[in-house]
Write an enzyme that holds these catalytic residues in place. Structure first.
Site, mmCIF file in Angstrom:
data_model
loop_
_atom_site.group_PDB
_atom_site.id
_atom_site.type_symbol
_atom_site.label_atom_id
_atom_site.label_comp_id
_atom_site.label_asym_id
_atom_site.label_seq_id
_atom_site.Cartn_x
_atom_site.Cartn_y
_atom_site.Cartn_z
ATOM 1 N N MET A 1 43.494 39.569 39.381
ATOM 2 C CA MET A 1 44.784 39.631 38.673
ATOM 3 C C MET A 1 44.710 38.854 37.351
ATOM 4 O O MET A 1 45.737 38.499 36.780
ATOM 5 C CB MET A 1 45.901 39.078 39.549
ATOM 6 C CG MET A 1 46.095 39.889 40.836
ATOM 7 S SD MET A 1 47.752 39.794 41.507
ATOM 8 C CE MET A 1 47.935 38.042 41.765
ATOM 9 N N HIS B 1 36.820 33.180 39.664
ATOM 10 C CA HIS B 1 36.636 34.586 39.305
ATOM 11 C C HIS B 1 35.234 34.815 38.723
ATOM 12 O O HIS B 1 34.543 35.775 39.076
ATOM 13 C CB HIS B 1 37.645 35.013 38.232
ATOM 14 C CG HIS B 1 39.086 34.921 38.652
ATOM 15 N ND1 HIS B 1 39.946 33.975 38.159
ATOM 16 C CD2 HIS B 1 39.817 35.670 39.515
ATOM 17 C CE1 HIS B 1 41.143 34.140 38.685
ATOM 18 N NE2 HIS B 1 41.096 35.156 39.517
ATOM 19 N N HIS C 1 39.315 31.875 35.981
ATOM 20 C CA HIS C 1 38.754 30.530 36.086
ATOM 21 C C HIS C 1 37.375 30.676 36.705
ATOM 22 O O HIS C 1 36.929 31.801 37.000
ATOM 23 C CB HIS C 1 39.682 29.612 36.901
ATOM 24 C CG HIS C 1 40.102 30.200 38.217
ATOM 25 N ND1 HIS C 1 39.206 30.453 39.235
ATOM 26 C CD2 HIS C 1 41.315 30.621 38.673
ATOM 27 C CE1 HIS C 1 39.854 30.978 40.262
ATOM 28 N NE2 HIS C 1 41.136 31.104 39.951
ATOM 29 N N GLU C 2 36.747 29.556 36.957
ATOM 30 C CA GLU C 2 35.369 29.560 37.460
ATOM 31 C C GLU C 2 35.251 30.325 38.792
ATOM 32 O O GLU C 2 34.199 30.893 39.085
ATOM 33 C CB GLU C 2 34.926 28.092 37.598
ATOM 34 C CG GLU C 2 33.460 27.827 37.547
ATOM 35 C CD GLU C 2 32.681 28.579 36.462
ATOM 36 O OE1 GLU C 2 31.647 29.151 36.838
ATOM 37 O OE2 GLU C 2 33.089 28.610 35.280
ATOM 38 N N MET D 1 40.154 26.145 43.071
ATOM 39 C CA MET D 1 40.617 26.738 41.809
ATOM 40 C C MET D 1 41.539 27.907 42.095
ATOM 41 O O MET D 1 41.325 28.673 43.035
ATOM 42 C CB MET D 1 39.432 27.211 40.982
ATOM 43 C CG MET D 1 38.655 26.064 40.406
ATOM 44 S SD MET D 1 37.497 26.647 39.162
ATOM 45 C CE MET D 1 36.672 25.104 38.795
ATOM 46 N N ALA E 1 43.862 35.806 34.464
ATOM 47 C CA ALA E 1 43.963 34.346 34.309
ATOM 48 C C ALA E 1 42.699 33.699 34.882
ATOM 49 O O ALA E 1 42.749 32.850 35.763
ATOM 50 C CB ALA E 1 45.219 33.788 34.982
HETATM 51 P P1 AMP Z 1 43.243 36.676 41.985
HETATM 52 O O1 AMP Z 1 43.058 36.949 40.521
HETATM 53 O O2 AMP Z 1 43.896 35.377 42.273
HETATM 54 O O3 AMP Z 1 43.813 37.855 42.736
HETATM 55 O O4 AMP Z 1 41.766 36.505 42.575
HETATM 56 C C1 AMP Z 1 40.788 37.505 42.376
HETATM 57 C C2 AMP Z 1 39.618 37.219 43.302
HETATM 58 O O5 AMP Z 1 39.074 35.938 42.996
HETATM 59 C C3 AMP Z 1 40.043 37.192 44.779
HETATM 60 O O6 AMP Z 1 39.026 37.788 45.564
HETATM 61 C C4 AMP Z 1 40.138 35.720 45.041
HETATM 62 O O7 AMP Z 1 39.958 35.380 46.393
HETATM 63 C C5 AMP Z 1 39.011 35.182 44.175
HETATM 64 N N1 AMP Z 1 39.214 33.759 43.912
HETATM 65 C C6 AMP Z 1 40.355 33.154 43.494
HETATM 66 N N2 AMP Z 1 40.178 31.823 43.422
HETATM 67 C C7 AMP Z 1 38.907 31.577 43.813
HETATM 68 C C8 AMP Z 1 38.123 30.391 43.976
HETATM 69 N N3 AMP Z 1 38.619 29.179 43.712
HETATM 70 N N4 AMP Z 1 36.858 30.522 44.416
HETATM 71 C C9 AMP Z 1 36.338 31.750 44.699
HETATM 72 N N5 AMP Z 1 37.013 32.905 44.563
HETATM 73 C C10 AMP Z 1 38.292 32.827 44.136
#
Ligand code: AMP
Length: 268
Positions: A23, A30, A27-28, A176, A25
């Site tokens: 989604m 992703h 960070h490390e 993160m 934004a």
């Molecule tokens: P999001 O953009 O929050 O939907 O996350 C996209 C993908 O990145 C999902 O598979 C999350 O589980 C993964 N993700 C988010 N935060 C972390 C993290 N701190 N460490 C590893 N993977 C992450």
């Protein structure tokens, strides 16, 4: 790096194709998924879509952090060859079908956010059909989400391999998350206590203390520290059903800190 905005633009797959659904934004956390996808498969597709159907009406959809230009640059640097960044219209115009994953989506996040996992499962199913990945990478940070997607892929026979990757943390242990941007200083300093509560809970249960007592005490301790603990549980890593032993177990937690909701988990 190619940017695709519509479904028709996405080229047919000719060989392996790894997908990292996000989604934005970035960070490390992703970036680690993107790098790993690239390293393991030689390919890396990213989808960037803030999926409205996984937010409830009162949640943070409208203020969810967005910075597409920055994200595109970071994804390219992490090795992404293509990014699919559709509009809500492109993804959902006319859509009337929803995927509801059974048991594993019922408890915990599913109980507190009743429409969340149907939104997640449906968008991931659509992304799998649009991008046709051979393998998809997800973060264990969203542990129940991993279990829900694994169940959907098994139940609906999606021809895709799933890779679940370790949670990337800040130096102080805070997992993160794009939502950490909402944590203003007094809360940001407190946030790592959530991870510490998980570690302490695991240590106590592994040392032989009664799991029910430890979970109750540690969730009260979080409340005493200023969190509003929504659940702290020891569950089976596949079914997410509660259990009292650590074998194939996962410790999961959700707590609010001010108006920010944090989740985390570790192997039990
Ligand atoms: P999001 O953009 O929050 O939907 O996350 C996209 C993908 O990145 C999902 O598979 C999350 O589980 C993964 N993700 C988010 N935060 C972390 C993290 N701190 N460490 C590893 N993977 C992450």
């Amino acid at each position: 790096m190619k940017v695709y905005r519509t479904i028709g633009e996405v080229p047919l797959r000719e060989g392996p194709r790894a997908l990292v659904p996000t989604m934005g934004a970035f960070h490390e956390g992703h970036l680690s998924l993107m790098r790993r996808a690239k390293q393991e498969t030689g390919t890396c597709w990213v989808s960037l879509f803030v999926n409205p159907t996984q937010f409830a009406a009162h949640e943070d959809l409208s203020k969810y952090p967005r910075d597409e230009e920055r994200d595109f640059q970071m994804a390219a640097e992490a090795g992404a060859e293509a990014i699919f960044a559709p509009s809500v219209e492109v993804m959902y115009a006319g859509t009337e079908t929803t995927i509801s994953v059974g048991g594993v989506s019922a408890r915990w996040e599913g109980e507190l956010r009743p429409t969340h996992f149907a939104g997640v499962a449906t968008v991931v199913a659509k992304l799998f059909h649009i991008i046709d990945p051979t393998v998809a990478y997800f973060g264990e940070k969203d542990f129940q989400q991993c279990a829900v997607i694994a169940k959907m892929v098994r139940d609906l026979n999606f021809p895709v391999l799933l890779e679940f990757c370790e949670t990337i943390r800040e130096q102080d242990g805070l997992a993160m998350s794009s939502r950490n941007l909402y944590l203003v200083p007094p809360y940001r300093n407190k946030a790592p206590l959530l991870y510490q509560a998980l570690l302490r809970t695991r240590e106590r249960i592994r040392a032989g203390e009664d799991a029910t007592t430890v979970l109750r005490e540690e969730s009260h301790a979080l409340n005493d520290q200023g969190f509003e603990c929504q659940y702290l549980a020891l569950v089976n890593a596949q079914t997410l059903e509660p259990q009292l032993h650590t074998e194939n177990g996962r410790l999961i937690v959700a707590a609010k800190l001010g108006s920010t909701r944090l989740i985390d988990n570790i192997r039990a």
